[in-house]
Design an enzyme around this catalytic site. Structure first.
Site, PDB file in Angstrom:
ATOM      1  N   PRO A 156       0.807  -1.219   0.000  1.00 60.06           N
ATOM      2  CA  PRO A 156       0.000   0.000   0.000  1.00 60.06           C
ATOM      3  C   PRO A 156       0.844   1.274   0.000  1.00 60.06           C
ATOM      4  O   PRO A 156       0.537   2.233  -0.707  1.00 60.06           O
ATOM      5  CB  PRO A 156      -0.832  -0.123   1.285  1.00 60.06           C
ATOM      6  CG  PRO A 156      -0.905  -1.590   1.540  1.00 60.06           C
ATOM      7  CD  PRO A 156       0.426  -2.128   1.108  1.00 60.06           C
ATOM      8  N   TYR A 157       1.913   1.261   0.795  1.00 59.97           N
ATOM      9  CA  TYR A 157       2.777   2.438   0.892  1.00 59.97           C
ATOM     10  C   TYR A 157       3.474   2.723  -0.435  1.00 59.97           C
ATOM     11  O   TYR A 157       3.505   3.859  -0.915  1.00 59.97           O
ATOM     12  CB  TYR A 157       3.804   2.193   2.005  1.00 59.97           C
ATOM     13  CG  TYR A 157       4.642   3.404   2.359  1.00 59.97           C
ATOM     14  CD1 TYR A 157       4.087   4.494   3.006  1.00 59.97           C
ATOM     15  CD2 TYR A 157       6.005   3.417   2.070  1.00 59.97           C
ATOM     16  CE1 TYR A 157       4.862   5.593   3.354  1.00 59.97           C
ATOM     17  CE2 TYR A 157       6.785   4.513   2.412  1.00 59.97           C
ATOM     18  CZ  TYR A 157       6.210   5.593   3.047  1.00 59.97           C
ATOM     19  OH  TYR A 157       6.976   6.688   3.385  1.00 59.97           O
ATOM     20  N   ILE A 158       4.018   1.678  -1.060  1.00 62.48           N
ATOM     21  CA  ILE A 158       4.693   1.847  -2.338  1.00 62.48           C
ATOM     22  C   ILE A 158       3.705   2.286  -3.412  1.00 62.48           C
ATOM     23  O   ILE A 158       4.013   3.150  -4.240  1.00 62.48           O
ATOM     24  CB  ILE A 158       5.412   0.547  -2.738  1.00 62.48           C
ATOM     25  CG1 ILE A 158       6.666   0.352  -1.871  1.00 62.48           C
ATOM     26  CG2 ILE A 158       5.781   0.550  -4.218  1.00 62.48           C
ATOM     27  CD1 ILE A 158       7.383  -0.962  -2.093  1.00 62.48           C
TER      28      ILE A 158
END
Length: 249
Positions: A156-158
């Site tokens: 999700p962060y990437i």
């Protein structure tokens, strides 16, 4: 320290500036001679601590609460900063969250929350900045160098930060002819609460050795890169992602 007269000072808005990298950026810009609006989401006490430190550096600093994922809040951040300083020259979007989650249906809530803050928030902040800054303005978003390593649990962060890098490049082209730059700074592992939360001492030690310089970054390392992009020597850098990571990726 005596402040420079307001008429000769430039002004910056930094989101996510109550702690970590955002706080270091706000304090560096204050030391560089900017008046700084400290955008924060939750901790008023921490935001006021940052304001006090920025004022010690000579800045006419203020704190403004707002959730970058909410359009009315973002508009209010900009309105309040412009009313306080009479201008805005630099906008840095540092607000963000990091939730470790696998690419799986069970992680959908974490994905949605991360996208809301890290990507939707960037879209709103960058859009407001584009609408309000004038000739010589600088727009800087925070990305991440972990994009290049595709580590498990960072999906999700990437995904959100890869979107931020795309937005910055498109925005630079949309600002053609206006004399405003749009860039991103992509830190590697930095010793902040956001990064250290949930990691064991062994994991932290391992990550600190990945870069050839064999240490974690500091918030001040990242703030120095932002200072460069926001300052006179960064005027010819545009539509770029500056990876500030000690060689991490």
């Amino acid at each position: 320290m005596t402040s420079t007269p307001a008429i000769s000072r430039r002004a910056a808005l930094v989101t996510g500036a109550s702690r970590g990298i955002g706080r270091a950026i706000a304090l560096r810009l204050a030391a560089d001679g900017f008046d700084v609006a400290i955008g924060y989401a939750g901790s008023a006490a921490r935001a006021e601590e940052t304001v006090a430190a920025a004022r010690e550096a000579g800045s006419n600093a203020i704190a403004i609460q707002g959730d970058v994922a909410q359009a009315p809040d973002v508009a209010r951040l900009f309105d309040t900063a412009q009313q306080a300083f009479g201008r805005l020259d630099v906008v840095v979007n540092s607000a963000g969250i990091m939730q470790m989650a696998s690419v799986a249906p069970a992680s959908l809530d974490a994905f949605d929350q991360t996208i809301a803050t890290n990507l939707r928030g960037a879209f709103l902040v960058l859009g407001e900045a584009a609408a309000r800054l004038g000739q010589g303005g600088r727009i800087i978003a925070l990305s991440t160098s972990v994009i290049a390593r595709s580590l498990p649990g960072y999906g999700p962060y990437i995904a959100a930060k890869a979107g931020v890098e795309g937005l910055v490049r498109v925005l630079a082209n949309e600002l053609r002819g206006r004399g405003i730059t749009a860039n991103a700074v992509a830190p590697g592992p930095v010793a902040t609460e956001l990064f250290l939360d949930g990691k064991s001492e062994e994991q932290v030690a391992q990550l600190s050795k990945v870069a050839p310089l064999e240490r974690l970054g500091t918030p001040e390392d990242i703030a120095a890169a932002v200072s460069f992009l926001a300052g006179p020597d960064g005027a010819w850098i545009n539509a770029q992602v500056v990876r500030v990571n000690g060689g991490f990726a």
